[in-house]
Design a protein around this motif. Structure first.
Motif, PDB file in Angstrom:
ATOM      1  N   TYR A  13      64.842  41.995  63.672  1.00 15.22           N
ATOM      2  CA  TYR A  13      64.003  41.365  62.673  1.00 15.22           C
ATOM      3  C   TYR A  13      64.350  41.286  61.502  1.00 15.22           C
ATOM      4  O   TYR A  13      63.903  41.304  60.347  1.00 15.22           O
ATOM      5  CB  TYR A  13      62.814  42.727  62.581  1.00 15.22           C
ATOM      6  CG  TYR A  13      62.138  42.769  63.754  1.00 15.22           C
ATOM      7  CD1 TYR A  13      61.233  41.879  63.794  1.00 15.22           C
ATOM      8  CD2 TYR A  13      62.182  43.973  64.606  1.00 15.22           C
ATOM      9  CE1 TYR A  13      60.688  41.827  65.024  1.00 15.22           C
ATOM     10  CE2 TYR A  13      61.367  44.424  65.292  1.00 15.22           C
ATOM     11  CZ  TYR A  13      60.347  43.103  65.794  1.00 15.22           C
ATOM     12  OH  TYR A  13      60.159  43.608  67.077  1.00 15.22           O
ATOM     13  N   GLN A  15      66.744  42.633  58.866  1.00 17.46           N
ATOM     14  CA  GLN A  15      65.409  43.662  57.952  1.00 17.46           C
ATOM     15  C   GLN A  15      66.792  44.736  57.151  1.00 17.46           C
ATOM     16  O   GLN A  15      66.159  45.615  57.564  1.00 17.46           O
ATOM     17  CB  GLN A  15      64.408  44.317  58.309  1.00 17.46           C
ATOM     18  CG  GLN A  15      63.670  43.614  58.931  1.00 17.46           C
ATOM     19  CD  GLN A  15      62.339  43.057  57.540  1.00 17.46           C
ATOM     20  OE1 GLN A  15      62.555  43.052  56.501  1.00 17.46           O
ATOM     21  NE2 GLN A  15      61.924  41.299  57.913  1.00 17.46           N
ATOM     22  N   LEU A  42      57.440  45.862  63.087  1.00 19.69           N
ATOM     23  CA  LEU A  42      58.090  45.228  62.250  1.00 19.69           C
ATOM     24  C   LEU A  42      57.885  43.612  63.131  1.00 19.69           C
ATOM     25  O   LEU A  42      58.131  41.951  62.496  1.00 19.69           O
ATOM     26  CB  LEU A  42      59.380  44.916  62.047  1.00 19.69           C
ATOM     27  CG  LEU A  42      59.442  46.467  61.040  1.00 19.69           C
ATOM     28  CD1 LEU A  42      61.739  46.212  61.863  1.00 19.69           C
ATOM     29  CD2 LEU A  42      59.226  46.121  59.714  1.00 19.69           C
ATOM     30  N   ILE A  45      55.487  40.257  60.903  1.00 21.01           N
ATOM     31  CA  ILE A  45      56.029  39.973  60.125  1.00 21.01           C
ATOM     32  C   ILE A  45      57.113  38.824  60.797  1.00 21.01           C
ATOM     33  O   ILE A  45      56.532  37.363  60.021  1.00 21.01           O
ATOM     34  CB  ILE A  45      58.261  40.634  59.594  1.00 21.01           C
ATOM     35  CG1 ILE A  45      56.865  41.789  59.425  1.00 21.01           C
ATOM     36  CG2 ILE A  45      58.638  39.951  58.574  1.00 21.01           C
ATOM     37  CD1 ILE A  45      58.619  42.892  58.399  1.00 21.01           C
ATOM     38  N   GLU A  46      57.124  38.370  61.951  1.00 21.39           N
ATOM     39  CA  GLU A  46      57.655  36.717  62.460  1.00 21.39           C
ATOM     40  C   GLU A  46      56.361  35.871  62.620  1.00 21.39           C
ATOM     41  O   GLU A  46      56.863  35.258  61.819  1.00 21.39           O
ATOM     42  CB  GLU A  46      58.071  36.866  64.120  1.00 21.39           C
ATOM     43  CG  GLU A  46      58.635  37.955  64.053  1.00 21.39           C
ATOM     44  CD  GLU A  46      60.042  37.900  64.412  1.00 21.39           C
ATOM     45  OE1 GLU A  46      60.614  36.419  65.035  1.00 21.39           O
ATOM     46  OE2 GLU A  46      60.707  38.327  63.195  1.00 21.39           O
ATOM     47  N   CYS A  48      54.429  34.890  59.662  1.00 24.08           N
ATOM     48  CA  CYS A  48      54.922  34.395  58.702  1.00 24.08           C
ATOM     49  C   CYS A  48      55.763  32.999  58.494  1.00 24.08           C
ATOM     50  O   CYS A  48      55.638  32.129  57.813  1.00 24.08           O
ATOM     51  CB  CYS A  48      54.447  35.149  57.182  1.00 24.08           C
ATOM     52  SG  CYS A  48      56.139  36.487  56.576  1.00 24.08           S
ATOM     53  N   VAL A 184      55.722  42.468  52.503  1.00 32.50           N
ATOM     54  CA  VAL A 184      56.932  41.324  52.292  1.00 32.50           C
ATOM     55  C   VAL A 184      57.277  40.438  51.779  1.00 32.50           C
ATOM     56  O   VAL A 184      56.039  40.424  50.768  1.00 32.50           O
ATOM     57  CB  VAL A 184      57.157  40.949  54.196  1.00 32.50           C
ATOM     58  CG1 VAL A 184      57.246  42.063  55.269  1.00 32.50           C
ATOM     59  CG2 VAL A 184      56.466  39.858  54.280  1.00 32.50           C
ATOM     60  N   GLY A 188      59.665  36.538  53.514  1.00 33.75           N
ATOM     61  CA  GLY A 188      59.441  38.326  55.320  1.00 33.75           C
ATOM     62  C   GLY A 188      60.607  38.827  55.144  1.00 33.75           C
ATOM     63  O   GLY A 188      60.072  39.768  56.116  1.00 33.75           O
ATOM     64  N   HIS A 189      61.042  39.546  54.109  1.00 26.85           N
ATOM     65  CA  HIS A 189      62.232  40.545  53.989  1.00 26.85           C
ATOM     66  C   HIS A 189      61.038  41.912  53.243  1.00 26.85           C
ATOM     67  O   HIS A 189      60.365  41.833  51.845  1.00 26.85           O
ATOM     68  CB  HIS A 189      62.927  40.337  52.977  1.00 26.85           C
ATOM     69  CG  HIS A 189      63.617  39.524  53.533  1.00 26.85           C
ATOM     70  ND1 HIS A 189      64.375  38.408  53.096  1.00 26.85           N
ATOM     71  CD2 HIS A 189      65.123  39.396  54.231  1.00 26.85           C
ATOM     72  CE1 HIS A 189      65.380  37.850  53.546  1.00 26.85           C
ATOM     73  NE2 HIS A 189      65.509  38.951  54.278  1.00 26.85           N
ATOM     74  N   VAL A 190      60.994  42.858  53.906  1.00 22.73           N
ATOM     75  CA  VAL A 190      60.319  44.456  53.652  1.00 22.73           C
ATOM     76  C   VAL A 190      61.063  44.287  52.298  1.00 22.73           C
ATOM     77  O   VAL A 190      61.600  44.578  52.179  1.00 22.73           O
ATOM     78  CB  VAL A 190      60.735  45.389  54.689  1.00 22.73           C
ATOM     79  CG1 VAL A 190      59.122  46.921  54.860  1.00 22.73           C
ATOM     80  CG2 VAL A 190      59.856  44.791  56.155  1.00 22.73           C
TER      81      VAL A 190
END
Ligand code: UTP
Length: 408
Positions: A13, A15, A42, A45-46, A48, A184, A188-190
């Protein structure tokens, strides 16, 4: 989960930054982080990356409400039906208190906010007092389920204990926790909230029933043969829950869901409005309401989309069991998210800085067979506290409480 497995999952992902400080962590912290990575979903998140697929609306048409004059004309009958159901133990209340209340900006759970002026009056206290009115009228305790989240559970439970449940019978109060989702940045990064901890936030108020199930709390509902759950928001201090007339009207009309609504105070008021979407009950959010819908009129010349929801819904449990089998749309919400910067210092942003992922209780309405929009007088039942000042604030709620004879 081993380090290698965690690495693989995060790599998939994009991350891997989550493991940046791994070598600096203590053994316990390493274990906790690996556990967090194992349990986090996770895949959300895709979403967004392509928001166009999110929460697409169907064909919107007006849906009439049961209005005040009709309710008044049938008040005795509805109230008798509702009281009968309450006295038979068929009705319970579900307080949604898992939110972060970021707009209000208090570190404590929103319900702990003190709105008193000359004495202490907490939001939770107002809610409990309103429910006590029904307890007094019906002569039986109404089970109150309180949804919290990992972020505020301990404080919430401790506060109820400390305040002696504001006079409520604690045997009829059950707390349960909702699920969390990663938060995120705009790419899109946590976010990380500590070197060994991802920023997680409550995953919206739409998961309340499945969380009740997961936590085993639904067993209480089934064992006690509770047939109706009245779910409501923590922040409306004039909220009337397990309201006998509302319960009775929903039962009398044989509806799967009842939704308390208020007449909008302006066409562009920021509330979701009741409608039909592809022939089924639904709610169109204010930001989805086009000019055309906003100005549409019904046959009497009244605004066709005139009834706003106030986050007070009565669900028939048998229908909920079906509703939760269907998939709920996921919403991407812009919020303020605390995170550690490149020097690992914790930052609490003043403005929104990323996204959280939420399912919303209002989407459950569209999954129900039918719904009774039930009008209530807004000055008597709608005083939401979202902000510190201005619209829907501590100030505006205080003024409405005073109007209703509550001494602050
Ligand atoms: P809001 O949409 O106002 O969200 O919640 P919030 O998190 O409380 O506040 P902001 O947006 O950060 O300022 C409406 C209701 O849904 C509950 C809240 O506690 C409130 O009663 N809620 C919200 C949950 O129970 N869980 C959630 O994940 C989100």
């Amino acid at each position: 989960m081993t380090y290698a497995e965690a690495y693989k999952k995060l790599e998939k992902y994009g991350q891997l930054h989550i493991l940046k400080y791994y070598d600096e962590l203590s053994e316990d912290e390493k274990k906790e982080l690996l556990q967090q990575i194992e349990s986090v979903d996770l895949s959300v998140i895709e979403l967004c990356k392509d928001k166009s697929e999110l929460a697409k609306k169907g064909k919107i048409e007006p849906l009439g409400a049961m209005q005040l004059d009709e309710i008044e004309a049938n008040k005795e009958e509805f109230t008798a039906i509702g009281l009968d159901a309450i006295r038979k133990g068929k009705v319970a209340a579900v307080l949604l208190a898992g939110g972060m209340g970021t707009r209000l900006g208090s570190d404590d759970p929103k319900g702990m906010y003190n709105i008193g002026l000359t004495k202490d009056i907490y939001i939770f206290e107002r809610i409990v007092r309103n429910l006590l009115d029904v307890v007094d009228e019906a002569g039986v305790w109404v089970h109150l389920f309180v949804m919290t989240s990992d972020k505020n559970h301990d404080k919430t439970v401790a506060f109820f204990e400390q305040m002696n449940y504001f006079g409520y019978n604690k045997e009829y109060v059950t707390f349960f926790m909702q699920d969390m989702a990663p938060a995120v940045d705009y790419d899109g990064h946590v976010y990380m909230e500590a070197k060994g901890k991802m920023s997680m936030s409550p995953n919206g108020n739409g998961g309340w029933f499945s969380s009740m199930d997961k936590c085993g709390v639904l067993d209480i509902v089934r064992k006690n043969r509770i047939e109706w759950l009245n779910v409501f928001a923590v922040d409306n201090v004039l909220q009337r829950m397990a309201d006998p007339c509302f319960v009775g009207a929903t039962i009398a009309k044989d509806c799967a869901v009842g939704a308390k609504v208020v007449k909008k105070n302006a066409p562009d008021e920021k509330v979701g409005v009741m409608c039909l979407e592809d022939g089924r009950p639904s709610i169109v959010e204010y930001y989805e309401l086009t000019e055309e819908l906003m100005n549409a009129k019904d046959e009497k010349g009244e605004p066709a989309y005139n009834f706003g929801v106030i986050l007070n819904y009565l669900f028939r449990v048998a229908d909920l069991e079906e509703i939760v089998k269907k998939s709920m749309p996921l919403h991407i919400v812009e919020k303020k998210i605390s995170y550690i910067d490149e020097n690992a210092n914790l930052v609490k942003p003043e403005a929104p800085n990323g996204y959280k992922f939420e399912t919303l209780v209002l989407d459950m309405i569209h999954l129900a067979k039918n719904c009774l929009p039930f009008e209530v007088v807004r000055e008597k039942e709608f005083a939401p506290i979202k902000n510190k000042t201005g619209i829907d604030s501590v100030e505006s709620a205080r003024a409405l409480l005073q109007k209703n004879g509550v001494t602050l």
